[in-house]
Motif scaffolding. Sequence first.
Motif, short mmCIF file in Angstrom:
data_model
loop_
_atom_site.label_atom_id
_atom_site.label_comp_id
_atom_site.label_asym_id
_atom_site.label_seq_id
_atom_site.Cartn_x
_atom_site.Cartn_y
_atom_site.Cartn_z
N ALA A 91 -1.64 6.39 4.07
CA ALA A 91 -0.67 5.35 3.69
C ALA A 91 -1.20 3.96 4.04
CB ALA A 91 0.68 5.60 4.36
N LEU A 92 -1.91 3.87 5.17
CA LEU A 92 -2.52 2.59 5.55
C LEU A 92 -3.56 2.17 4.52
CD1 LEU A 92 -3.03 0.25 7.51
CD2 LEU A 92 -4.57 1.77 8.76
N LEU A 93 -4.37 3.10 4.07
CA LEU A 93 -5.37 2.79 3.05
C LEU A 93 -4.69 2.31 1.76
CD1 LEU A 93 -8.34 2.70 2.30
CD2 LEU A 93 -8.18 5.12 1.67
N GLN A 94 -3.59 2.96 1.39
CA GLN A 94 -2.83 2.54 0.22
C GLN A 94 -2.23 1.15 0.43
OE1 GLN A 94 -0.03 5.70 -0.24
NE2 GLN A 94 -1.52 7.11 -1.12
N ALA A 95 -1.77 0.88 1.66
CA ALA A 95 -1.21 -0.44 1.96
C ALA A 95 -2.28 -1.52 1.85
CB ALA A 95 -0.59 -0.46 3.37
N CYS A 96 -3.47 -1.22 2.31
CA CYS A 96 -4.57 -2.19 2.19
C CYS A 96 -4.88 -2.47 0.73
CB CYS A 96 -5.82 -1.66 2.90
SG CYS A 96 -5.71 -1.64 4.68
N THR A 97 -4.92 -1.43 -0.07
CA THR A 97 -5.16 -1.60 -1.51
C THR A 97 -4.04 -2.41 -2.14
OG1 THR A 97 -6.38 0.48 -1.58
CG2 THR A 97 -5.53 -0.35 -3.68
N ALA A 98 -2.81 -2.11 -1.78
CA ALA A 98 -1.66 -2.86 -2.33
C ALA A 98 -1.72 -4.32 -1.90
CB ALA A 98 -0.35 -2.23 -1.88
N ALA A 99 -2.12 -4.58 -0.67
CA ALA A 99 -2.22 -5.96 -0.18
C ALA A 99 -3.32 -6.71 -0.92
CB ALA A 99 -2.47 -5.98 1.32
N LEU A 100 -4.45 -6.06 -1.12
CA LEU A 100 -5.53 -6.71 -1.87
C LEU A 100 -5.11 -6.96 -3.32
CD1 LEU A 100 -8.57 -4.74 -0.45
CD2 LEU A 100 -8.20 -7.22 -0.26
N ASP A 101 -4.43 -5.99 -3.93
CA ASP A 101 -3.94 -6.17 -5.30
C ASP A 101 -2.87 -7.26 -5.37
OD1 ASP A 101 -5.62 -4.18 -6.16
OD2 ASP A 101 -4.05 -2.65 -6.30
N ASP A 106 0.69 -11.00 -9.51
CA ASP A 106 2.06 -11.27 -9.07
C ASP A 106 2.99 -10.15 -9.55
OD1 ASP A 106 1.47 -13.64 -7.83
OD2 ASP A 106 1.87 -14.86 -9.60
N GLY A 107 4.07 -9.99 -8.84
CA GLY A 107 5.08 -9.03 -9.30
C GLY A 107 5.74 -8.31 -8.16
N SER A 108 7.02 -8.00 -8.36
CA SER A 108 7.77 -7.32 -7.31
C SER A 108 7.31 -5.88 -7.13
CB SER A 108 9.27 -7.37 -7.60
OG SER A 108 9.55 -6.65 -8.78
N ASP A 109 6.67 -5.28 -8.16
CA ASP A 109 6.16 -3.92 -8.01
C ASP A 109 5.13 -3.86 -6.89
OD1 ASP A 109 7.77 -3.06 -10.05
OD2 ASP A 109 6.17 -3.04 -11.56
N HIS A 110 4.30 -4.90 -6.79
CA HIS A 110 3.29 -4.94 -5.74
C HIS A 110 3.95 -5.17 -4.39
CE1 HIS A 110 -0.18 -4.57 -8.34
NE2 HIS A 110 0.38 -5.43 -9.15
N ASP A 111 4.99 -5.98 -4.36
CA ASP A 111 5.75 -6.18 -3.11
C ASP A 111 6.33 -4.86 -2.64
OD1 ASP A 111 5.19 -8.85 -3.46
OD2 ASP A 111 7.27 -9.45 -3.86
N ASP A 112 6.92 -4.11 -3.57
CA ASP A 112 7.52 -2.82 -3.22
C ASP A 112 6.47 -1.83 -2.74
OD1 ASP A 112 9.98 -3.82 -3.95
OD2 ASP A 112 9.99 -2.84 -5.93
N ALA A 113 5.35 -1.77 -3.43
CA ALA A 113 4.28 -0.83 -3.04
C ALA A 113 3.74 -1.18 -1.66
CB ALA A 113 3.16 -0.86 -4.07
N LEU A 114 3.56 -2.45 -1.40
CA LEU A 114 3.06 -2.90 -0.11
C LEU A 114 4.05 -2.55 1.00
CD1 LEU A 114 0.98 -4.34 1.60
CD2 LEU A 114 1.95 -6.52 0.85
N SER A 115 5.30 -2.87 0.81
CA SER A 115 6.32 -2.55 1.81
C SER A 115 6.46 -1.05 2.02
CB SER A 115 7.68 -3.13 1.39
OG SER A 115 7.60 -4.53 1.32
N ARG A 116 6.48 -0.31 0.94
CA ARG A 116 6.67 1.14 1.01
C ARG A 116 5.51 1.82 1.75
NH1 ARG A 116 7.00 1.68 -3.89
NH2 ARG A 116 4.93 2.45 -4.35
N THR A 117 4.28 1.42 1.46
CA THR A 117 3.13 2.06 2.12
C THR A 117 3.01 1.64 3.58
OG1 THR A 117 1.67 0.34 1.21
CG2 THR A 117 1.83 2.41 -0.03
N LEU A 118 3.34 0.41 3.90
CA LEU A 118 3.34 0.00 5.31
C LEU A 118 4.39 0.80 6.10
CD1 LEU A 118 3.00 -3.88 5.01
CD2 LEU A 118 1.34 -2.30 6.04
N ARG A 119 5.56 0.96 5.52
CA ARG A 119 6.62 1.72 6.18
C ARG A 119 6.21 3.19 6.34
NH1 ARG A 119 11.47 -0.41 5.98
NH2 ARG A 119 11.03 -1.18 3.98
N ALA A 120 5.61 3.75 5.31
CA ALA A 120 5.18 5.16 5.38
C ALA A 120 4.14 5.36 6.48
CB ALA A 120 4.61 5.60 4.03
#
Length: 158
Positions: A91-101, A106-120
């Motif tokens: 999940a951390l690796l996914q969060a890093c990818t989401a943060a880089l993306d 721009d977009g709330s989908d990336h905000d959601d993915a970043l928040s969701r993977t950090l929380r996971a």
Amino acid sequence: MDVTANSRAEQAVLRYVAAARPVQRLISATLTQVAGFALLLLTSRSRASLAEGALAGAHEAAMRACEEVRALAVPDIAAHHHHHLRGAAEALLQACTAALDHGRVDGSDHDDALSRTLRASSDHLRTTARLLPGFELVDFGQACCAAHAPKRLLQDVT
């Protein structure tokens, strides 16, 4: 189970704990770093470019954590712990990818993915702390008040 087999099982768990603790600390430290940069990314578009280099380093650390988790020798008794440690790293690796993306698109989908993977990742990490001793997320022995305890004891004695 005889005493020798029990002793071997205990030794296997101790080896696992000794090998897994540095990996958990790497995940925890990198998660803290990425969460800080995520806050910067989510609140300030103008400074997002400043975080990209640091996020690339965090991404490398997360990849290393995933590799180290996969390389652990896991005794049966630690399988559930390992499942959550692996989940935290992935999940951390996914969060890093989401943060880089996030910095590139721009977009709330990336905000959601970043928040969701950090929380996971955080949820998995908290679970590891409950499953086996030695994986606490906060070492109260390193707290600021712990450094003052001996001084207070000395003052009380004198």
